[in-house]
Design a protein around this motif. Sequence first.
Motif, PDB file in Angstrom:
ATOM      1  N   ALA A  54       0.783  -1.240  -0.014  1.00 34.46           N
ATOM      2  CA  ALA A  54      -0.022  -0.142  -0.040  1.00 34.46           C
ATOM      3  C   ALA A  54       1.075   1.278   0.072  1.00 34.46           C
ATOM      4  CB  ALA A  54      -0.986  -0.062   1.094  1.00 34.46           C
ATOM      5  N   HIS A  55       1.882   1.170   0.761  1.00 33.70           N
ATOM      6  CA  HIS A  55       2.876   2.317   1.055  1.00 33.70           C
ATOM      7  C   HIS A  55       3.440   2.581  -0.719  1.00 33.70           C
ATOM      8  CE1 HIS A  55       6.648   4.558   2.200  1.00 33.70           C
ATOM      9  NE2 HIS A  55       5.782   5.369   2.766  1.00 33.70           N
ATOM     10  N   ALA A  56       3.850   1.542  -1.119  1.00 36.61           N
ATOM     11  CA  ALA A  56       4.561   1.594  -2.456  1.00 36.61           C
ATOM     12  C   ALA A  56       3.671   2.153  -3.271  1.00 36.61           C
ATOM     13  CB  ALA A  56       5.143   0.285  -2.786  1.00 36.61           C
ATOM     14  N   VAL A  57       2.302   1.806  -3.415  1.00 35.70           N
ATOM     15  CA  VAL A  57       1.400   2.391  -4.409  1.00 35.70           C
ATOM     16  C   VAL A  57       1.451   3.566  -4.187  1.00 35.70           C
ATOM     17  CG1 VAL A  57      -0.895   2.161  -5.107  1.00 35.70           C
ATOM     18  CG2 VAL A  57       0.040   0.157  -4.783  1.00 35.70           C
ATOM     19  N   SER A  58       1.222   4.147  -3.062  1.00 36.27           N
ATOM     20  CA  SER A  58       1.179   5.786  -2.565  1.00 36.27           C
ATOM     21  C   SER A  58       2.339   6.226  -3.399  1.00 36.27           C
ATOM     22  CB  SER A  58       0.961   5.919  -1.163  1.00 36.27           C
ATOM     23  OG  SER A  58       1.168   7.153  -1.028  1.00 36.27           O
ATOM     24  N   ASP A  59       3.628   5.752  -2.988  1.00 38.05           N
ATOM     25  CA  ASP A  59       4.800   6.450  -3.494  1.00 38.05           C
ATOM     26  C   ASP A  59       4.876   6.255  -5.125  1.00 38.05           C
ATOM     27  OD1 ASP A  59       5.780   6.788  -1.034  1.00 38.05           O
ATOM     28  OD2 ASP A  59       7.291   5.373  -0.860  1.00 38.05           O
ATOM     29  N   MET A  60       4.481   5.351  -5.735  1.00 37.65           N
ATOM     30  CA  MET A  60       4.460   5.297  -7.205  1.00 37.65           C
ATOM     31  C   MET A  60       3.461   6.210  -7.646  1.00 37.65           C
ATOM     32  SD  MET A  60       4.314   1.454  -8.421  1.00 37.65           S
ATOM     33  CE  MET A  60       4.162   0.493  -6.886  1.00 37.65           C
ATOM     34  N   LYS A  61       2.204   6.449  -7.264  1.00 41.10           N
ATOM     35  CA  LYS A  61       1.396   7.361  -7.734  1.00 41.10           C
ATOM     36  C   LYS A  61       2.101   8.913  -7.628  1.00 41.10           C
ATOM     37  CE  LYS A  61      -2.928   5.003  -7.060  1.00 41.10           C
ATOM     38  NZ  LYS A  61      -4.148   4.728  -6.106  1.00 41.10           N
ATOM     39  N   ALA A  62       2.681   9.201  -6.279  1.00 45.97           N
ATOM     40  CA  ALA A  62       3.220  10.299  -6.058  1.00 45.97           C
ATOM     41  C   ALA A  62       4.679  10.501  -7.109  1.00 45.97           C
ATOM     42  CB  ALA A  62       3.864  10.598  -4.711  1.00 45.97           C
ATOM     43  N   ALA A  63       5.253   9.671  -7.338  1.00 45.85           N
ATOM     44  CA  ALA A  63       6.362   9.631  -8.464  1.00 45.85           C
ATOM     45  C   ALA A  63       5.912   9.960  -9.870  1.00 45.85           C
ATOM     46  CB  ALA A  63       7.377   8.644  -8.235  1.00 45.85           C
ATOM     47  N   SER A  64       4.819   9.539 -10.183  1.00 41.19           N
ATOM     48  CA  SER A  64       4.335   9.479 -11.522  1.00 41.19           C
ATOM     49  C   SER A  64       3.593  10.807 -11.923  1.00 41.19           C
ATOM     50  CB  SER A  64       3.153   8.271 -11.763  1.00 41.19           C
ATOM     51  OG  SER A  64       4.136   7.027 -11.534  1.00 41.19           O
ATOM     52  N   VAL A  65       2.786  11.532 -10.855  1.00 36.10           N
ATOM     53  CA  VAL A  65       2.275  12.634 -11.207  1.00 36.10           C
ATOM     54  C   VAL A  65       2.570  13.682 -12.230  1.00 36.10           C
ATOM     55  CG1 VAL A  65       1.428  14.783 -10.234  1.00 36.10           C
ATOM     56  CG2 VAL A  65       1.352  12.502  -8.755  1.00 36.10           C
ATOM     57  N   SER A  66       3.817  13.878 -12.284  1.00 33.93           N
ATOM     58  CA  SER A  66       4.307  14.576 -13.649  1.00 33.93           C
ATOM     59  C   SER A  66       4.933  13.885 -14.534  1.00 33.93           C
ATOM     60  CB  SER A  66       5.292  15.983 -12.916  1.00 33.93           C
ATOM     61  OG  SER A  66       6.293  15.236 -12.367  1.00 33.93           O
ATOM     62  N   ARG A  67       5.020  12.789 -14.543  1.00 24.77           N
ATOM     63  CA  ARG A  67       5.777  11.736 -15.393  1.00 24.77           C
ATOM     64  C   ARG A  67       5.119  11.784 -16.867  1.00 24.77           C
ATOM     65  NH1 ARG A  67       6.068   5.889 -16.234  1.00 24.77           N
ATOM     66  NH2 ARG A  67       8.077   5.435 -17.505  1.00 24.77           N
ATOM     67  N   LYS A  70       4.595   9.382 -22.616  1.00 22.00           N
ATOM     68  CA  LYS A  70       4.906   9.441 -23.747  1.00 22.00           C
ATOM     69  C   LYS A  70       6.214   9.804 -24.011  1.00 22.00           C
ATOM     70  CE  LYS A  70       0.053  10.421 -25.180  1.00 22.00           C
ATOM     71  NZ  LYS A  70      -0.608  11.122 -24.212  1.00 22.00           N
ATOM     72  N   ASP A  71       6.921  10.662 -23.076  1.00 19.08           N
ATOM     73  CA  ASP A  71       8.129  11.130 -23.107  1.00 19.08           C
ATOM     74  C   ASP A  71       8.992  10.191 -22.542  1.00 19.08           C
ATOM     75  OD1 ASP A  71       7.472  13.242 -24.978  1.00 19.08           O
ATOM     76  OD2 ASP A  71       7.245  14.473 -23.022  1.00 19.08           O
ATOM     77  N   LEU A  72       8.816   9.587 -21.470  1.00 20.07           N
ATOM     78  CA  LEU A  72       9.510   9.027 -20.238  1.00 20.07           C
ATOM     79  C   LEU A  72       9.221   7.639 -20.367  1.00 20.07           C
ATOM     80  CD1 LEU A  72       9.768  11.576 -17.705  1.00 20.07           C
ATOM     81  CD2 LEU A  72      11.350  11.102 -19.382  1.00 20.07           C
ATOM     82  N   GLY A  73       8.367   6.881 -21.110  1.00 20.93           N
ATOM     83  CA  GLY A  73       7.930   5.534 -21.040  1.00 20.93           C
ATOM     84  C   GLY A  73       8.851   4.729 -21.491  1.00 20.93           C
ATOM     85  N   PHE A  74       8.645   3.326 -21.365  1.00 22.57           N
ATOM     86  CA  PHE A  74       9.663   2.373 -21.862  1.00 22.57           C
ATOM     87  C   PHE A  74       8.827   1.420 -22.764  1.00 22.57           C
ATOM     88  CE2 PHE A  74      11.614   3.417 -17.861  1.00 22.57           C
ATOM     89  CZ  PHE A  74      12.892   3.790 -18.258  1.00 22.57           C
ATOM     90  N   GLY A  75       7.482   1.671 -23.030  1.00 19.80           N
ATOM     91  CA  GLY A  75       6.491   1.401 -24.245  1.00 19.80           C
ATOM     92  C   GLY A  75       6.010  -0.336 -23.897  1.00 19.80           C
TER      93      GLY A  75
END
Length: 106
Positions: A54-67, A70-75
Amino acid sequence: MSDKNQNTISQDTQAQAPGLIAAHAEYVKGAVSSTIGSVTGSQPWTASGEQAKAHAVSDMKAASVSRDPKDLGFGKVEEVVGKVAGCEGMEKEGKESVKGTEQDVL
């Protein structure tokens, strides 16, 4: 865009990557702990694993907000790893980055 703005964006991107990677690692650790708890019947291990996930999901969402995937993905790689790992966000961002790449080609 000025060089200063470009450098700031680049630094922000570099700062986000470790956060995303660390969050994914924490999620995997939580999943393993939870599985061990389920297999052994240890409620503390299961609870600890679920809490870590649950903590990791929260951290992933926070880190992904401005990502921008299309520019930074790995397809396709990110999409497949997301499917295998059961990470819906990673799968979704992989699909979006594939779409971004396809649009760039067209």
